[in-house]
Design an enzyme around this catalytic site. Structure first.
Site, PDB file in Angstrom:
ATOM      1  N   ASN A  23      36.038  30.845  29.313  1.00 56.55           N
ATOM      2  CA  ASN A  23      36.814  30.935  30.551  1.00 56.55           C
ATOM      3  C   ASN A  23      37.066  29.577  31.207  1.00 56.55           C
ATOM      4  OD1 ASN A  23      36.927  33.623  30.113  1.00 56.55           O
ATOM      5  ND2 ASN A  23      35.624  34.235  31.841  1.00 56.55           N
ATOM      6  N   ARG A  93      44.918  37.904  28.150  1.00 52.83           N
ATOM      7  CA  ARG A  93      45.228  37.806  29.573  1.00 52.83           C
ATOM      8  C   ARG A  93      45.466  36.325  29.975  1.00 52.83           C
ATOM      9  NH1 ARG A  93      46.269  40.670  34.473  1.00 52.83           N
ATOM     10  NH2 ARG A  93      45.277  39.558  36.167  1.00 52.83           N
ATOM     11  N   ARG A 122      45.232  45.602  35.596  1.00 54.19           N
ATOM     12  CA  ARG A 122      45.027  44.165  35.858  1.00 54.19           C
ATOM     13  C   ARG A 122      46.360  43.575  36.308  1.00 54.19           C
ATOM     14  NH1 ARG A 122      41.229  41.558  31.173  1.00 54.19           N
ATOM     15  NH2 ARG A 122      40.783  40.020  32.784  1.00 54.19           N
ATOM     16  N   PRO A 123      46.752  43.864  37.566  1.00 58.64           N
ATOM     17  CA  PRO A 123      48.048  43.395  38.046  1.00 58.64           C
ATOM     18  C   PRO A 123      48.098  41.870  38.178  1.00 58.64           C
ATOM     19  CG  PRO A 123      46.814  44.465  39.816  1.00 58.64           C
ATOM     20  CD  PRO A 123      45.985  44.591  38.579  1.00 58.64           C
ATOM     21  N   ILE A 124      49.324  41.335  38.308  1.00 58.35           N
ATOM     22  CA  ILE A 124      49.451  39.876  38.478  1.00 58.35           C
ATOM     23  C   ILE A 124      50.175  39.559  39.789  1.00 58.35           C
ATOM     24  CG2 ILE A 124      49.384  39.430  35.990  1.00 58.35           C
ATOM     25  CD1 ILE A 124      52.416  38.880  36.127  1.00 58.35           C
ATOM     26  N   ASP A 125      50.159  40.548  40.710  1.00 57.32           N
ATOM     27  CA  ASP A 125      50.874  40.384  41.980  1.00 57.32           C
ATOM     28  C   ASP A 125      50.431  39.156  42.767  1.00 57.32           C
ATOM     29  OD1 ASP A 125      48.469  41.951  42.056  1.00 57.32           O
ATOM     30  OD2 ASP A 125      48.846  42.391  44.156  1.00 57.32           O
ATOM     31  N   ILE A 329      34.307  44.989  40.357  1.00 60.60           N
ATOM     32  CA  ILE A 329      35.442  44.097  40.084  1.00 60.60           C
ATOM     33  C   ILE A 329      36.560  44.799  39.314  1.00 60.60           C
ATOM     34  CG2 ILE A 329      36.143  41.860  39.115  1.00 60.60           C
ATOM     35  CD1 ILE A 329      34.148  41.561  41.417  1.00 60.60           C
TER      36      ILE A 329
END
Ligand code: UD1
Length: 418
Positions: A23, A93, A122-125, A329
């Site tokens: 990560n 992702r 898993r939105p990306i807003d 989460i």
């Protein structure tokens, strides 16, 4: 299709060196796009997500590859593509990090929605709304997002409604070469964000406050290449400790940062494991029957990481008493539970809560990984089970672990890949 075959019940012993952090490596590889020169990344893990990032870099017109065992070299002098193909976006992702980086470099980027482990929606807003604040116009057509900063990116004050890791990193990437300063409030504080900021600062960026929730990025005209060593992977470290807690034994973990996982080490101590830490080492013993622990609630850093939930659950399946996890989460992060139950675990899931009644023994079974950390949790459970277990769909595990079977074999586990 590859599988792992584990003959459980062997105690672990010996020393294991921890790989570089997935990560941290992935956003840093995306950040290399901004440098316009050569980046040499040491301690870069050879995992499938890193190879996906290399394919994206190559697609964009950069050069990317491993020069030596864990030394990746990326040259981003040339950028020729205006976006990323749907096929590459779906691989993980983290393909989304390239949006902030390519926008910062060229002012334009076309993407589709990213893939990755299915942990629920898993939105990306939040990513898109922050980029809009920085001057990006986003047109959505037939599943493609066409993002353009017609007058260049500019700094902005961004208050995050939730300290999202990926959003914080994408804003940093877009902001380092933007006009003016950007302030991110309620920013995520995960150690990998500090690693990204330190990498970018080594390339000439001006980022401060990366570990304290309010990050200030003063835009600079351009960045340059650098040499950088990726931080150790705290979740991989927790995984090998969980494997030892489950199977029993004594190991030394080297090349790690114990301070990043204090909250996880405290849980292992509650289980009855003995933990001693040095600067970059953990001395770990699990030679007594394990005990259940106080309820574990996953939270943003420095809370208990959601990524360690599945791996820590594995040893608790055989701990005396009742343990509880509350997953705060992600909505769908208990897919490993059904597979653990096939091995004889007694776990009840109700919404975001999992209740584990410790059992005396687990037994070998055929199981199937459904995501990266859940798959690693199955490996840890299989090491403590009586008899032979089979874990299929291990491409999920390969996304984040460098040859997990070799690492565990070196500690005396009976595990092979077929
Ligand atoms: C990163 C990590 C992942 C870890 C997670 C939480 C990387 C490559 N991945 O994922 O391993 O499990 O942090 O520590 O670093 N959200 C929204 N809208 C958005 C963005 C996020 O609603 O635009 C929600 C997500 O659905 C999720 C929560 O926020 O429920 C946390 O997500 P986030 O912190 O962004 O995680 P990732 O960056 O995807």
């Amino acid at each position: 299709m590859q599988k792992l075959i584990v003959n459980g019940g062997k105690k672990l012993s010996g020393e294991i060196h921890i790989q570089g952090a997935k990560n941290a490596a992935l956003p840093i590889m995306a950040a290399s796009v901004l440098c316009g020169g050569e980046v040499i990344l040491r301690n870069c893990p050879r995992i499938s997500d890193v190879y996906s990032a290399m394919r994206i870099l190559t697609y964009l017109g950069c050069k990317a590859g491993f020069e030596d065992k864990n030394v990746a070299v990326i040259n981003s002098e040339n950028i020729s593509a205006e976006g990323i193909s749907d096929e590459l976006m779906r691989e993980m992702r983290s393909s989304l990090f390239f949006l902030g980086a390519v926008l910062g470099r060229t002012g334009h980027c076309r993407i589709t929605l990213p893939g990755g482990c299915d942990l629920g929606p898993r939105p990306i807003d939040m990513h898109l709304s922050a980029l809009r604040k920085m001057g990006v116009t986003i047109r959505e057509e037939f599943g493609t997002l066409d993002c353009t900063a017609e007058n260049g990116l500019h700094g902005a004050k961004i208050d995050l409604s939730f300290p999202s890791v990926g959003t914080t990193e994408n804003i940093i990437l877009a902001a380092v070469t933007a006009e003016g300063s950007t302030i991110i409030r309620n920013a995520a504080r995960e150690p990998e964000i500090t690693d990204l900021a330190e990498f970018l600062n080594a390339c000439g960026a001006k980022i401060s406050g990366a570990d304290c929730g309010e990050i200030i990025i003063r835009g600079v005209e351009k960045l340059h290449g650098c040499q950088y060593t990726v931080m150790p992977d705290r979740i991989v470290c927790a995984t090998y400790l969980a494997c030892t807690a489950a199977a029993g034994g004594d190991i030394v973990v080297s090349g790690c940062r114990p301070s990043d996982i204090e909250i996880i080490l405290a849980v292992f101590e509650q289980m009855g494991c003995i933990v001693h830490t040095g600067h970059d080492k953990i001395y770990f013993s699990a030679n007594r029957p394990l005990k259940a622990v106080a309820p574990i609630r996953t939270m943003v850093y420095p809370g208990f990481p959601t990524d360690a939930q599945a791996v820590v659950m594995a040893p608790l399946c055989r701990a005396k008493g009742t343990s509880v996890f509350v997953e705060n989460i992600f909505e769908n992060r208990f897919k490993h539970v059904g597979e653990l139950c096939r091995m004889g675990a007694d776990i009840l899931v109700e919404g975001k809560v999992a209740v584990i009644e410790g059992v005396n023994r687990l037994y070998g079974a055929k199981t199937c990984a459904a995501d990266l950390r859940g798959g690693a949790g199955l490996v840890a459970a299989a090491l403590s089970a009586e008899g032979v277990s089979e874990i299929s769909d291990i491409h999920y595990i390969d996304r984040g672990y460098e040859e997990i079977e070799k690492a565990l074999s070196s500690l005396g586990a009976d595990i092979i890949r077929i």
